[in-house]
Design a protein around this motif. Structure first.
Motif, PDB file in Angstrom:
ATOM      1  N   TRP A 222     -11.683 -17.104  71.676  1.00 16.71           N
ATOM      2  CA  TRP A 222     -12.914 -17.339  72.590  1.00 16.71           C
ATOM      3  C   TRP A 222     -12.477 -17.933  73.798  1.00 16.71           C
ATOM      4  CZ3 TRP A 222     -16.999 -21.544  71.526  1.00 16.71           C
ATOM      5  CH2 TRP A 222     -18.000 -21.327  72.563  1.00 16.71           C
ATOM      6  N   THR A 223     -12.266 -19.238  73.682  1.00 12.21           N
ATOM      7  CA  THR A 223     -11.814 -20.129  74.774  1.00 12.21           C
ATOM      8  C   THR A 223     -10.237 -20.062  74.692  1.00 12.21           C
ATOM      9  OG1 THR A 223     -12.400 -22.365  73.485  1.00 12.21           O
ATOM     10  CG2 THR A 223     -13.854 -21.356  75.142  1.00 12.21           C
ATOM     11  N   LEU A 224      -9.791 -19.799  73.701  1.00 12.38           N
ATOM     12  CA  LEU A 224      -8.160 -20.018  73.672  1.00 12.38           C
ATOM     13  C   LEU A 224      -7.664 -18.599  73.211  1.00 12.38           C
ATOM     14  CD1 LEU A 224      -7.255 -23.062  71.407  1.00 12.38           C
ATOM     15  CD2 LEU A 224      -7.092 -22.743  73.723  1.00 12.38           C
ATOM     16  N   ASP A 225      -6.737 -18.056  74.038  1.00  9.13           N
ATOM     17  CA  ASP A 225      -6.108 -16.728  73.645  1.00  9.13           C
ATOM     18  C   ASP A 225      -4.959 -16.837  72.559  1.00  9.13           C
ATOM     19  OD1 ASP A 225      -3.678 -18.191  75.095  1.00  9.13           O
ATOM     20  OD2 ASP A 225      -4.137 -16.830  76.871  1.00  9.13           O
ATOM     21  N   GLU A 226      -4.524 -15.921  72.230  1.00  8.65           N
ATOM     22  CA  GLU A 226      -3.625 -16.002  71.220  1.00  8.65           C
ATOM     23  C   GLU A 226      -2.182 -16.981  71.401  1.00  8.65           C
ATOM     24  OE1 GLU A 226      -0.708 -13.032  68.587  1.00  8.65           O
ATOM     25  OE2 GLU A 226      -2.617 -12.376  68.892  1.00  8.65           O
ATOM     26  N   GLN A 227      -1.780 -17.029  72.508  1.00  7.11           N
ATOM     27  CA  GLN A 227      -0.444 -17.748  72.607  1.00  7.11           C
ATOM     28  C   GLN A 227      -0.967 -19.158  72.690  1.00  7.11           C
ATOM     29  OE1 GLN A 227       2.856 -17.228  72.481  1.00  7.11           O
ATOM     30  NE2 GLN A 227       3.004 -19.459  72.198  1.00  7.11           N
ATOM     31  N   SER A 228      -2.236 -19.559  73.333  1.00  8.38           N
ATOM     32  CA  SER A 228      -2.644 -20.799  73.242  1.00  8.38           C
ATOM     33  C   SER A 228      -2.989 -21.488  72.045  1.00  8.38           C
ATOM     34  CB  SER A 228      -3.578 -21.065  74.440  1.00  8.38           C
ATOM     35  OG  SER A 228      -3.342 -20.531  75.687  1.00  8.38           O
ATOM     36  N   SER A 229      -3.902 -20.657  71.170  1.00  8.85           N
ATOM     37  CA  SER A 229      -4.027 -20.855  69.828  1.00  8.85           C
ATOM     38  C   SER A 229      -2.972 -21.259  68.971  1.00  8.85           C
ATOM     39  CB  SER A 229      -4.735 -19.606  69.161  1.00  8.85           C
ATOM     40  OG  SER A 229      -5.878 -19.212  70.006  1.00  8.85           O
ATOM     41  N   PHE A 230      -1.723 -20.582  69.088  1.00  6.42           N
ATOM     42  CA  PHE A 230      -0.613 -20.847  68.308  1.00  6.42           C
ATOM     43  C   PHE A 230      -0.025 -22.198  68.869  1.00  6.42           C
ATOM     44  CE2 PHE A 230       1.534 -16.421  67.126  1.00  6.42           C
ATOM     45  CZ  PHE A 230       0.262 -15.933  66.650  1.00  6.42           C
ATOM     46  N   ASN A 231      -0.050 -22.348  70.100  1.00  5.41           N
ATOM     47  CA  ASN A 231       0.588 -23.611  70.714  1.00  5.41           C
ATOM     48  C   ASN A 231      -0.310 -24.831  69.943  1.00  5.41           C
ATOM     49  OD1 ASN A 231       2.362 -22.195  72.294  1.00  5.41           O
ATOM     50  ND2 ASN A 231       1.120 -22.501  74.040  1.00  5.41           N
ATOM     51  N   ILE A 232      -1.710 -24.697  69.999  1.00 10.42           N
ATOM     52  CA  ILE A 232      -2.662 -25.816  69.512  1.00 10.42           C
ATOM     53  C   ILE A 232      -2.535 -26.120  68.151  1.00 10.42           C
ATOM     54  CG2 ILE A 232      -4.611 -25.020  68.957  1.00 10.42           C
ATOM     55  CD1 ILE A 232      -4.418 -27.908  71.629  1.00 10.42           C
ATOM     56  N   LEU A 233      -2.187 -24.771  67.213  1.00  8.43           N
ATOM     57  CA  LEU A 233      -2.223 -24.983  65.953  1.00  8.43           C
ATOM     58  C   LEU A 233      -0.746 -25.532  65.396  1.00  8.43           C
ATOM     59  CD1 LEU A 233      -3.573 -21.325  64.582  1.00  8.43           C
ATOM     60  CD2 LEU A 233      -4.515 -23.784  63.856  1.00  8.43           C
TER      61      LEU A 233
ATOM     62  N   ALA B 279     -21.014 -32.394  68.614  1.00 11.80           N
ATOM     63  CA  ALA B 279     -22.318 -31.943  69.218  1.00 11.80           C
ATOM     64  C   ALA B 279     -21.970 -30.827  70.403  1.00 11.80           C
ATOM     65  CB  ALA B 279     -23.251 -33.019  69.524  1.00 11.80           C
ATOM     66  N   SER B 280     -21.183 -30.212  70.159  1.00 16.06           N
ATOM     67  CA  SER B 280     -20.555 -29.059  71.108  1.00 16.06           C
ATOM     68  C   SER B 280     -20.124 -29.796  72.396  1.00 16.06           C
ATOM     69  CB  SER B 280     -21.663 -28.256  71.549  1.00 16.06           C
ATOM     70  OG  SER B 280     -22.493 -27.404  70.557  1.00 16.06           O
ATOM     71  N   GLY B 281     -19.389 -30.866  72.227  1.00 15.92           N
ATOM     72  CA  GLY B 281     -18.729 -31.718  73.127  1.00 15.92           C
ATOM     73  C   GLY B 281     -19.513 -32.841  73.760  1.00 15.92           C
ATOM     74  N   PHE B 282     -20.664 -32.693  73.562  1.00 12.63           N
ATOM     75  CA  PHE B 282     -21.382 -33.883  74.053  1.00 12.63           C
ATOM     76  C   PHE B 282     -21.092 -35.331  73.897  1.00 12.63           C
ATOM     77  CE2 PHE B 282     -25.415 -36.692  73.769  1.00 12.63           C
ATOM     78  CZ  PHE B 282     -25.546 -36.663  75.160  1.00 12.63           C
ATOM     79  N   LEU B 283     -20.660 -35.514  72.549  1.00 19.25           N
ATOM     80  CA  LEU B 283     -20.128 -36.713  71.804  1.00 19.25           C
ATOM     81  C   LEU B 283     -18.594 -37.074  72.552  1.00 19.25           C
ATOM     82  CD1 LEU B 283     -21.712 -36.619  68.473  1.00 19.25           C
ATOM     83  CD2 LEU B 283     -22.570 -37.563  70.691  1.00 19.25           C
ATOM     84  N   SER B 284     -18.084 -36.295  73.237  1.00 19.52           N
ATOM     85  CA  SER B 284     -16.579 -36.192  73.592  1.00 19.52           C
ATOM     86  C   SER B 284     -16.568 -37.425  74.805  1.00 19.52           C
ATOM     87  CB  SER B 284     -16.116 -35.064  74.256  1.00 19.52           C
ATOM     88  OG  SER B 284     -16.512 -34.800  75.507  1.00 19.52           O
ATOM     89  N   GLY B 285     -17.843 -37.861  75.512  1.00 20.20           N
ATOM     90  CA  GLY B 285     -17.618 -38.571  76.385  1.00 20.20           C
ATOM     91  C   GLY B 285     -17.482 -38.066  77.960  1.00 20.20           C
ATOM     92  N   LYS B 286     -17.462 -36.773  78.055  1.00 23.47           N
ATOM     93  CA  LYS B 286     -17.202 -36.288  79.427  1.00 23.47           C
ATOM     94  C   LYS B 286     -18.651 -35.995  79.999  1.00 23.47           C
ATOM     95  CE  LYS B 286     -16.587 -31.222  77.920  1.00 23.47           C
ATOM     96  NZ  LYS B 286     -15.965 -29.997  77.913  1.00 23.47           N
ATOM     97  N   TYR B 287     -19.383 -36.235  79.384  1.00 18.60           N
ATOM     98  CA  TYR B 287     -21.049 -36.098  79.915  1.00 18.60           C
ATOM     99  C   TYR B 287     -21.472 -37.435  80.164  1.00 18.60           C
ATOM    100  CZ  TYR B 287     -20.328 -31.078  78.531  1.00 18.60           C
ATOM    101  OH  TYR B 287     -19.662 -29.890  78.198  1.00 18.60           O
TER     102      TYR B 287
ATOM    103  N   SER C 276     -19.088 -27.524  83.012  1.00 20.18           N
ATOM    104  CA  SER C 276     -18.842 -26.794  81.715  1.00 20.18           C
ATOM    105  C   SER C 276     -19.415 -25.601  81.517  1.00 20.18           C
ATOM    106  CB  SER C 276     -18.906 -27.861  80.627  1.00 20.18           C
ATOM    107  OG  SER C 276     -19.088 -27.327  79.236  1.00 20.18           O
ATOM    108  N   VAL C 277     -18.760 -24.617  80.984  1.00 18.50           N
ATOM    109  CA  VAL C 277     -19.423 -23.408  80.812  1.00 18.50           C
ATOM    110  C   VAL C 277     -20.621 -23.326  79.961  1.00 18.50           C
ATOM    111  CG1 VAL C 277     -18.834 -20.962  79.662  1.00 18.50           C
ATOM    112  CG2 VAL C 277     -17.309 -21.933  80.700  1.00 18.50           C
ATOM    113  N   ARG C 278     -20.561 -24.497  78.794  1.00 17.78           N
ATOM    114  CA  ARG C 278     -21.744 -24.621  77.872  1.00 17.78           C
ATOM    115  C   ARG C 278     -22.551 -25.728  78.577  1.00 17.78           C
ATOM    116  NH1 ARG C 278     -19.294 -25.286  72.079  1.00 17.78           N
ATOM    117  NH2 ARG C 278     -17.862 -26.640  73.123  1.00 17.78           N
ATOM    118  N   GLY C 279     -22.335 -26.391  79.567  1.00 19.33           N
ATOM    119  CA  GLY C 279     -22.957 -27.254  80.125  1.00 19.33           C
ATOM    120  C   GLY C 279     -24.737 -27.356  79.960  1.00 19.33           C
ATOM    121  N   GLU C 280     -25.088 -26.084  80.469  1.00 20.64           N
ATOM    122  CA  GLU C 280     -26.643 -26.015  80.645  1.00 20.64           C
ATOM    123  C   GLU C 280     -27.165 -26.224  79.262  1.00 20.64           C
ATOM    124  OE1 GLU C 280     -30.045 -23.021  82.093  1.00 20.64           O
ATOM    125  OE2 GLU C 280     -27.822 -22.518  82.486  1.00 20.64           O
ATOM    126  N   GLY C 281     -26.775 -25.357  78.193  1.00 21.27           N
ATOM    127  CA  GLY C 281     -27.409 -25.614  76.689  1.00 21.27           C
ATOM    128  C   GLY C 281     -27.203 -27.197  76.279  1.00 21.27           C
TER     129      GLY C 281
END
Length: 320
Positions: free
Chosen positions: A27-38, A218-226, A235-240
């Motif tokens: 979704w927000t990560l492609d396969e190579q980025s997913s491998f790297n983060i894992l 909470a979908s990133g709301f509690l990350s402090g970036k808002y 953010s792509v999900r910002g409106e919701g």
């Protein structure tokens, strides 16, 4: 880094108490980025990954199963299946026709797809994602019993299930000697507290269920970036997120989170996750990461011990 592992509910599984949420893979990560983060997640000492047979069906062009497929390719390429606890889910929105007494057959069909995608012979924790209330509890549990006997599943858990059906499932399992749910995956975080605390927490404590909350941040709301209204447009999900969380209570929660994080020199995400870990019955929060800094937040969360005063401030800000 070697974190202390804890026992996972009433099982012989041992887990570092923070679980990677695999909904971002495909979704927000492609396969190579997913491998790297894992790779980074495991290199930091973590050992549990949660996914579902329908992730990431909401992404354009996806059909579901993409997350499991990426995890499976990663497991195969790294040769580390025995070092990682794999949790996946079945039921609900992915090809299920919701007719009475069909969930058992559906579960047996879907396990084969999940095993193939994950490139493994067994699932450590197989969870009822969305309970089908028209199917009798016993049929669902008997399907799981067959899978456990076949060695395809080690333990079972539940996610979106009513308190009544959860208790019924646990009682029927005990009465008839069937496999029992050992875990509960509810929505639970600093903002979304009421449903779990009022309807499920007592059951989880009494029945010794391992609670593994989703939407821990909470979908990133509690990350402090808002911190202001303008932040939501970035953010792509910002409106919701804005519509659901940006109210006086939400602002209070973020303010206290940010203050504590600043004083302790950690991220707000780490504080929010540490708060969850301090709650009764919570075994391990589920959280997603798309960059290295998020993995560092996880490390901070497990090394952060909030004081009674800090917990009190967070509880007061988030009271409902």
């Amino acid at each position: 880094m070697a974190f202390e592992k804890i026992k996972f509910g009433k099982s012989d599984l041992n887990i570092v108490p923070l679980i990677f949420g695999g909904n971002v893979f495909g979704w927000t990560l492609d396969e190579q980025s997913s491998f790297n983060i894992l790779d980074e997640f495991v290199d930091k000492g973590f050992n549990a990954i949660d996914t579902s047979n329908n992730y990431s069906h909401w992404a354009e062009g996806n059909k579901g199963g993409e997350s499991e497929t990426i995890i499976g390719r990663w497991l195969e390429s790294r040769g580390n299946r025995d070092k990682v606890m794999i949790m996946t889910k079945v039921g609900g929105r992915f090809g299920y026709d919701s007719k009475p007494n069909t969930q058992g057959a559906y579960i047996k069909e879907q396990i084969e797809h999940s095993l193939r995608r994950l490139k493994t012979d067994y699932i450590d924790l197989y969870q009822t994602h969305y309970d089908d209330e028209v199917t009798m509890v016993e049929e669902t549990l008997r399907a799981y019993e067959d899978l456990i006997k076949e060695g395809k599943v080690r333990y079972i858990g539940a996610s979106n299930i009513s308190p009544e059906r959860l208790v019924e499932s646990l009682d029927v399992a005990a009465e008839k000697g069937l496999p029992s749910y050992i875990s509960l995956q509810p929505e639970y975080n600093l903002y979304d507290r009421a449903k779990f605390e009022n309807l499920y927490q007592k059951i989880a404590v009494e029945r010794k269920l391992a609670v593994i909350p989703y939407y821990s941040l909470a979908s990133g709301f509690l990350s402090g970036k808002y911190k202001s209204e303008s932040d939501f447009s970035q953010s792509v999900r910002g409106e919701g997120i804005y519509k659901k969380y940006w109210n006086e209570r939400g602002k209070d929660i973020v303010r206290v989170l940010v203050n504590i994080a600043s004083a302790r020199q950690v991220s707000p995400s780490a504080v929010a996750l540490a708060w969850l870990l301090a709650q009764q019955a919570v075994t391990a929060p589920i959280a997603s990461a798309t960059k290295s800094s998020h993995i560092q937040d996880f490390v901070e969360a497990l090394t952060l011990k909030l004081s009674e005063e800090e917990l009190s401030k967070l509880n007061n800000a988030s009271k409902y």
